[in-house]
Design a protein around this motif. Sequence first.
Motif, short mmCIF file in Angstrom:
data_model
loop_
_atom_site.label_atom_id
_atom_site.label_comp_id
_atom_site.label_asym_id
_atom_site.label_seq_id
_atom_site.Cartn_x
_atom_site.Cartn_y
_atom_site.Cartn_z
N ASN A 1 0.79 -1.22 0.00
CA ASN A 1 0.00 0.00 0.00
C ASN A 1 0.83 1.28 0.00
O ASN A 1 0.27 2.37 -0.01
CB ASN A 1 -0.96 -0.03 1.19
N LYS A 2 2.14 1.15 -0.03
CA LYS A 2 2.99 2.32 -0.23
C LYS A 2 2.92 2.79 -1.68
O LYS A 2 3.07 3.97 -1.96
CB LYS A 2 4.45 2.01 0.14
N ALA B 1 5.21 6.74 -1.35
CA ALA B 1 4.94 6.41 0.06
C ALA B 1 4.65 7.67 0.88
O ALA B 1 5.40 8.64 0.81
CB ALA B 1 6.12 5.66 0.65
N GLY B 2 3.55 7.62 1.63
CA GLY B 2 3.19 8.71 2.53
C GLY B 2 2.52 9.90 1.85
O GLY B 2 2.10 10.83 2.54
N GLN B 3 2.38 9.88 0.53
CA GLN B 3 1.80 11.02 -0.19
C GLN B 3 0.27 11.03 -0.05
O GLN B 3 -0.38 10.00 -0.12
CB GLN B 3 2.17 10.93 -1.67
N GLY C 1 4.83 3.48 5.23
CA GLY C 1 5.77 2.40 5.51
C GLY C 1 6.32 2.40 6.91
O GLY C 1 7.06 1.49 7.29
N LYS C 2 5.92 3.37 7.74
CA LYS C 2 6.49 3.51 9.08
C LYS C 2 5.52 3.15 10.19
O LYS C 2 5.91 2.60 11.21
CB LYS C 2 6.99 4.94 9.28
N TYR D 1 1.15 -3.15 5.44
CA TYR D 1 0.82 -1.75 5.76
C TYR D 1 1.72 -1.31 6.90
O TYR D 1 1.75 -1.96 7.94
CB TYR D 1 -0.66 -1.56 6.14
N GLY D 2 2.47 -0.23 6.65
CA GLY D 2 3.45 0.19 7.64
C GLY D 2 4.44 -0.94 7.89
O GLY D 2 4.86 -1.64 6.96
#
Length: 430
Positions: free
Chosen positions: A61-62, A119-121, A144-145, A257-258
Amino acid sequence: MSKNFSRRTFLKLAGSALLGAGVGGAWWHQRELARLATRVTGEARGLIDASFVRQIVAEDNKSARTIMWQSAAAQKDATVELRAVGTDAVKTFTATSEPYSDDGVSNFLQTAKLDGLMAGQSYEYRLRDGARAGEWQTLRADDGKTFSALVFPDSQSNDYSGWQELARSAYERNRDANFFINMGDLVDNGEDHNQWDAWFDAVAPLAASIPVAPVMGNHETYDQNWKVRLPKAYLAHFAVPEVGSAPFRRYYYSFDYGPAHFIVLNTQQDETEAFHPGLLAEQQAWFADDVKNSKAAWNIVLMHKDPLQYGFQNRPERRPEGISDDGRAWMPLFDAHKIDVVLSAHLHTYRNRGHIKNFERDASGPLYILTGVAGNVRYPNLWKDHHLDEVVAPQPEVDNYMTLRGDAHKIEIASYQPDGSVIDTAKLTK
């Protein structure tokens, strides 16, 4: 259920007030469900013929996401437009448009696979069919975190208004949720299109904004006569990640996820055996390879039927406490592959069992939680407590939902009543 105590026997014992075995359509408030279905179409349509818009989790999902929606007519020019928040540059993804018929109703399902995400956008997306376009919706790629998930147990109901209130209020309290999980038995009757309409209506604000990770339950396999069939509607409605299985496409899957790897198992081997044998053996082989290839800090299993077996509290039939057939099949593999958390459902009760290994309490084993109930089907005073239970929801039980949050070093789990009051919490660290 054990082999000498079938699901059908259980339905009869549970009584018409619980599962309505044999009552069929008379159990449903048809007028209310028809009203809900009509309202869904009207509200969701906008400038494009699109209802039940939902995001589905992707394998990673990134960088990816799946978008689905339903329409009355084929959409040969169906696309999804995507843009990063604050920019005008639009990327277009082609959607497939496939006919779908079930329960005497025909429509079309559109599916678009989005890739190349950053990622994270934070993004916005909208549906388009030629010149017609829908409104912009929100979509956020996994960073991803960390991860934050809403977990809903069985939502099967005879009136989905309670499920709608629970799902939407939980989302309002947890707007940081990255995705939501429904632990199986999404609907009470898998062939009834009115129930699917009501389910999608209930989760509309969530599903359009964050992806769903569905788990198949046994009720997804029932036809209108309460006989077992293949889970046609479930398989059509959720384009989950592919695992390369022809006979069991979309039955089971995994996703990241993460810092967590989620393994979604299918416990419906009894229901599917007469149609497609070998579901359990195929999954067990896949599971070993899937976990071996996981590079995530955490490995979390989602399964509908529960690994433990509970005795009856107020029934003459003997059903001893112990480990269920599904537990015997899977718990040794969970031990061997160092699974961190196992979430289950099916029994409509919340039970935190703590950590179990080799079928006994052991701090080195996975954390096992039976997630509760999110619909209005209740099993009052049915189950005895199990000797492995550490926390049991207050009785008589009401709807509940859970939150699951984590980073590379910790996972925090909480269970809540509909008003947001806490039932239980748990924490794991590495």
